[in-house]
Design an enzyme around this catalytic site. Structure first.
Site, PDB file in Angstrom:
ATOM      1  N   ARG A   1      10.456 -39.255 -40.155  1.00  0.00           N
ATOM      2  CA  ARG A   1      11.604 -39.717 -39.365  1.00  0.00           C
ATOM      3  C   ARG A   1      12.305 -38.530 -38.701  1.00  0.00           C
ATOM      4  O   ARG A   1      12.910 -37.698 -39.370  1.00  0.00           O
ATOM      5  CB  ARG A   1      12.595 -40.480 -40.247  1.00  0.00           C
ATOM      6  CG  ARG A   1      13.807 -40.972 -39.466  1.00  0.00           C
ATOM      7  CD  ARG A   1      14.589 -42.070 -40.184  1.00  0.00           C
ATOM      8  NE  ARG A   1      15.301 -41.618 -41.363  1.00  0.00           N
ATOM      9  CZ  ARG A   1      16.216 -42.354 -42.015  1.00  0.00           C
ATOM     10  NH1 ARG A   1      16.500 -43.569 -41.581  1.00  0.00           N
ATOM     11  NH2 ARG A   1      16.808 -41.872 -43.085  1.00  0.00           N
TER      12      ARG A   1
ATOM     13  N   ASP B   1      23.456 -40.990 -48.249  1.00  0.00           N
ATOM     14  CA  ASP B   1      23.056 -40.139 -47.135  1.00  0.00           C
ATOM     15  C   ASP B   1      24.069 -40.314 -46.013  1.00  0.00           C
ATOM     16  O   ASP B   1      25.140 -40.902 -46.223  1.00  0.00           O
ATOM     17  CB  ASP B   1      21.617 -40.425 -46.693  1.00  0.00           C
ATOM     18  CG  ASP B   1      21.435 -41.802 -46.062  1.00  0.00           C
ATOM     19  OD1 ASP B   1      22.437 -42.502 -45.817  1.00  0.00           O
ATOM     20  OD2 ASP B   1      20.274 -42.180 -45.792  1.00  0.00           O
TER      21      ASP B   1
END
Length: 540
Positions: free
Chosen positions: A169, A453
């Site tokens: 990603r 996150d």
């Protein structure tokens, strides 16, 4: 200041790192420069379009499926490209940053897929950007090992056939990489992450029987997916691999993308693998886009917004229906729990919640789901094994019973929970603790037994902003005000000082994190992304 060669169009504006020459080769940097020159102007136009669309949502407080793409949705004949063997079974995916220990543990975890993350689970220090690339190269060449300096424990890769398949990603379109300049301009982080990884590993992965596979974050429209598709076409020609080798899974983690799922798959159809339900960023996007839409768009505490909330259920059901209609994988959301080494009672309750979540996803037709910790892999695996058996996926479940209307996706007031004072406290706590770790270069952080996150920090600061601007009254009679947020934040700083000790507190970035959280949570001018002002303060 260092530069790869006098003739290079790329300037690397950073102190040299060990082994950086293996990643920052002239040839790889020339590829990144070509990506930048060809595609950054289009990226700039798409970012401007985001702002225009947000202004329209502010004016109308609504969204709808696009009339101009109705023919794509109505055409039942098109499908995405068939799945390559390495991506056909995705029943459990583990996520995490690309530090050396995580790289080994994730590949060894027993999950089918590892989302190797240069985005929300990674603070974009230059060291993280470069060494993350090195760690993946080392993993593919089996030149990676790790010894924990604290415990002395050593880590090494299992045999290739037992390793997870990597889906990498890159950063979202909105972030630049300040350490890499082309023609005096910062290169988009997406092109740095994608370009270096693809250039070095595309052929290597094909030789291993896999391929260059990607997760695309923060996508807001099918036009942004079209840009990625054009990048893939160019990149495959550039390095001389067959068209259609790249596969991309798009995170449906913005409210606008939820209205364009079919169009996104259509734009990427030769390179599409699936869609993922990214729940925390999705909630953040709802708050961001409908922040001035009045009381009916006020979200309760984030932990009260489960995937069984009617508007969230509409989103996930539509995602499964859309993916399977078009032959793509539908990947479920994150189980963020981090098992406790000391409290089995906490583990028992959490494991039961994770099992219920994964059972629901498997039962709804998802082909796989995310976990944040290796100990959760067996739980998620059992949930999907029970439904899939020996089948690699359940794309044959077309879910033609699903009928989601445009209004269902933004029916936030269908959830009757309300914001609470403890919810505000938790948002402040998570925000400060996460930002402090991010400023130290950590993107995936265990806080209160959850792996947090950047997405969870975004929803935390957005909810503080929304509750204050909506003049929310909590169950204890207090109103959400800037003064209340400041008081809770000051109390949290003192609690942290007492918890970790004065020396550790002084060595950290606690006051800086406190100030940054209050800046993005209290400013009248809402920042599009917390990571934009935070990146200005990130050292390294």
């Amino acid at each position: 200041m260092s530069a790869p060669a006098p003739s290079s169009p790329v300037v690397v504006d950073a102190e040299p790192l060990p082994r950086q020459e293996e990643v920052l080769t002239d040839e790889a940097l020339a590829f990144v420069a070509e990506l930048h020159r060809r595609f950054t102007p289009r990226r700039a136009g798409l970012l401007a379009r985001r702002a225009e669309r947000r202004a329209e949502i502010a004016r109308t407080s609504t969204l709808d499926f696009l009339p101009e793409t109705a023919a794509i949705r109505a055409d039942d004949s098109w499908k995405v490209a068939p799945s390559p063997a390495a991506l056909n079974d995705r029943r459990v995916e583990i996520t995490g940053p690309t530090d050396r220990k995580m790289t080994i543990n994730a590949l060894n975890s027993g999950a089918k897929i590892w989302l190797a993350d240069f985005e929300d689970a990674s603070a974009p220090t230059w060291e993280n950007v470069v060494t993350g690339q090195l760690n993946l190269i080392d993993a593919y060449t089996r030149a990676i090992d790790f010894t924990d300096p604290n415990s002395g424990k050593s880590y090494a890769l299992k045999p290739n056939e037992e390793l997870a398949t990597v889906v990498m990603r890159p950063r979202g379109w909105h972030l630049n990489e300040r350490h890499l300049l082309v023609d005096g301009e910062q290169v988009p982080g997406a092109f740095v992450d994608f370009g270096l990884y693809f250039f070095h590993n595309a052929q290597r992965l094909l030789d291993l029987g896999k391929g260059p596979y990607f997760y695309l974050p923060k996508t807001e429209s099918h036009l942004e997916a079209r840009l990625w598709n054009d990048v893939f076409v160019f990149a495959q020609d550039y390095v001389g691999i067959p068209q259609g080798t790249v596969r991309a899974t798009v995170l449906i983690e913005t409210i606008t993308a939820a209205y364009e799922m079919e169009e996104i798959l259509y734009e990427l159809r030769d390179h599409a693998s699936g869609l993922n339900a990214g729940r925390w960023d999705y909630l953040f996007s709802i708050v961001k886009n409908f922040r001035d839409g009045g009381p009916r768009f006020v979200l309760p505490d984030r932990n009260a917004v489960t995937m069984t909330a009617p508007f969230m259920r509409a989103y996930t059901e539509l995602l499964v229906r859309t993916c399977h209609k078009r032959g793509a994988h539908a990947i479920g959301g994150m189980a963020a729990f981090i098992p406790s080494r000391r409290d089995e009672a906490v583990n028992k309750v959490a494991f039961e919640k994770v099992k219920a979540d994964k059972d629901r996803e498997a039962g709804d037709g998802f082909d796989g789901s995310w976990v944040a910790h290796p100990d959760l892999v067996p739980i998620a695996l059992a949930s999907f094994d029970a439904v899939l058996g020996e089948k690699p996926n359940q794309k044959d479940r077309l879910r033609e019973d699903v009928d989601v209307k445009a209004a269902d996706l933004i029916a936030v007031d269908s959830l009757h929970a309300r914001p609470t004072y403890p919810g505000l406290v938790n948002a402040v706590q998570v925000g400060i603790r996460y930002i402090e770790a991010w400023l130290r270069g950590l993107g995936a952080v265990a806080i209160f037994n959850l792996m947090e996150d950047a997405a969870t920090a975004e929803i935390s600061r957005s909810q503080i902003w929304q509750w204050i601007n909506a003049d929310v009254e909590f169950e204890n009679g207090e109103r959400a005000t800037p003064e209340l947020a400041r008081r809770i934040a000051a109390e949290e700083l003192e609690n942290i000082r007492a918890e970790i000790g004065a020396d550790a507190f002084a060595a950290g970035h606690w006051q800086q994190a406190h100030d940054l959280l209050l800046e993005v949570a209290l400013d009248a001018d809402y920042a599009d992304f917390l990571t934009l002002p935070a990146y200005e303060q990130l050292r390294g």
